[in-house]
Design an enzyme around this catalytic site. Structure first.
Site, mmCIF file in Angstrom:
data_model
loop_
_atom_site.group_PDB
_atom_site.id
_atom_site.type_symbol
_atom_site.label_atom_id
_atom_site.label_comp_id
_atom_site.label_asym_id
_atom_site.label_seq_id
_atom_site.Cartn_x
_atom_site.Cartn_y
_atom_site.Cartn_z
ATOM 1 N N LEU A 199 -4.683 30.034 -5.409
ATOM 2 C CA LEU A 199 -5.442 30.421 -4.222
ATOM 3 C C LEU A 199 -4.513 30.766 -3.072
ATOM 4 C CD1 LEU A 199 -8.001 30.791 -2.565
ATOM 5 C CD2 LEU A 199 -7.997 28.315 -2.137
ATOM 6 N N ASP B 171 5.015 19.040 3.225
ATOM 7 C CA ASP B 171 4.322 18.182 2.254
ATOM 8 C C ASP B 171 3.140 17.569 2.986
ATOM 9 O OD1 ASP B 171 3.382 16.209 0.625
ATOM 10 O OD2 ASP B 171 5.330 15.259 0.258
ATOM 11 N N TYR C 299 -9.231 12.986 -11.045
ATOM 12 C CA TYR C 299 -9.132 14.223 -10.260
ATOM 13 C C TYR C 299 -10.411 14.429 -9.443
ATOM 14 C CZ TYR C 299 -9.344 19.278 -9.325
ATOM 15 O OH TYR C 299 -9.508 20.506 -8.730
#
Ligand SMILES: NC(=O)c1ccc[n+]([C@@H]2O[C@H](COP(=O)([O-])OP(=O)(O)OC[C@H]3O[C@@H](n4cnc5c(N)ncnc54)[C@H](OP(=O)(O)O)[C@@H]3O)[C@@H](O)[C@H]2O)c1
Length: 285
Positions: free
Chosen positions: A15, A35, A124
């Site tokens: 993406l 990060d 997840y």
């Protein structure tokens, strides 16, 4: 459209690459530069003039997230990192665009509307659901819930083409049904919501067209690519039999698109988008 600086986090992912193409003037950063799971680094980043953050970062290794090490990373990147961005967005009145997944649902009640209750099956999915909650605390937020993402990176289309090149006729699961989302379409939807100043909140986004199983999706890939390979149907249970460390996945992944359509966005049929992708994609590198 938006005055002020736009930051794309996770700019090297599937993406992220599509967003870089859509917003060439944006400040594009990935793990090396920012990060987002590091609260101190997010705090110290130069946010002066930033009006919009597009979060394309994520830990997307669904099976990896079931391991001891992966579980921790999934929660850091998919949940805590979103809270880090949300904190900055809240303090500085920044619009936060975040991307979620059909894996926040167990798949038993598809097609899913935006307000369906979370019921994740996997680590997840649970970590992503937590990210949705964090992003939702930002007054100016768009959470785009999407499925089966296909762009420039490791994805199902490239895997099927790679198998075909190696002469394999794959067995593909036929009881998981959903709709693919090509990243150009996801980027177009994000731009549409921002551009039309749609009401803040959560929106489902996938390509349009009929829901499809992974097996039928594979057949359509081979048909459109002009490849002679055949695809055998296999159930998820049979496919995973004897394998360890495989995350449970929702069988029903279809997302309802009426809320997005009501904003004036017409999702392109996934079959058309697949044709466009096959004519443009350079393939695995
Ligand atoms: N892929 C799918 O089928 C799918 C389906 C539904 C929803 N989604 C969601 O859609 C979004 C985009 O997915 P995608 O397929 O484009 O993902 P992707 O290709 O795996 O890209 C994720 C990017 O985020 C980066 N990243 C990881 N940890 C980071 C951190 N702590 N700080 C900054 N960047 C970090 C990665 O860098 P490294 O590669 O160096 O780790 C990578 O460049 C994610 O939110 C994902 O959960 C994906």
């Amino acid at each position: 459209m938006n005055a002020g600086t736009t930051v794309i986090a996770g700019c090297n992912g599937q993406l992220g690459r599509a967003l870089r193409a859509r917003y060439p003037g944006a400040v594009a950063v990935d793990l090396g530069e920012l990060d987002i799971a590091d609260a101190g680094a997010v705090e110290a980043f130069d946010w002066a003039g930033v009006r919009l953050v597009l979060n394309a970062a994520g830990y997307t290794n669904v099976n990896g997230a079931e391991t001891a090490a992966g579980r921790e990373i999934a929660w850091k990147v998919n949940a805590l990192a979103v809270a880090n961005l949300a904190r900055v967005a809240l303090a500085r009145d920044i619009t936060l665009v975040h991307v979620s997944t059909d894996y926040v649902f167990d798949g038993t009640r598809a097609p899913y509307a935006e307000d369906a209750g979370f019921s994740p099956l996997s680590v997840y999915g649970a970590s992503k659901a937590a990210g949705d909650v964090a992003a939702g605390l930002v007054p100016r937020h768009y959470v785009l819930r999407t499925s089966w993402v296909i762009g420039d990176g490791k994805n199902f289309v490239r895997t099927m083409l790679d198998l075909a090149r190696r002469g394999v006729n794959p067995a593909v699961v036929s009881d998981q049904v959903g709709r693919p989302t090509f990243t150009a379409e996801l980027a177009r939807a994000i731009d549409h919501l921002l551009d039309t100043r749609a009401a803040y909140g959560t929106y489902n986004v996938s390509n349009g067209g009929p829901p499809v199983s992974w097996a039928d999706f594979a057949r359509e890939i081979y048909r459109r690519a002009g490849l002679p390979n055949t695809v055998a149907d296999v159930t998820t249970a049979a496919y995973n039999a004897g394998a360890s460390g495989v995350a449970p996945r929702p069988l029903g992944s279809t997302l309802r698109l009426e809320k997005l359509e009501a904003t004036g966005f017409a999702p392109a049929d996934w079959r058309q988008a697949l044709g466009d992708y096959l004519s443009r994609d350079p393939g695995p590198r």
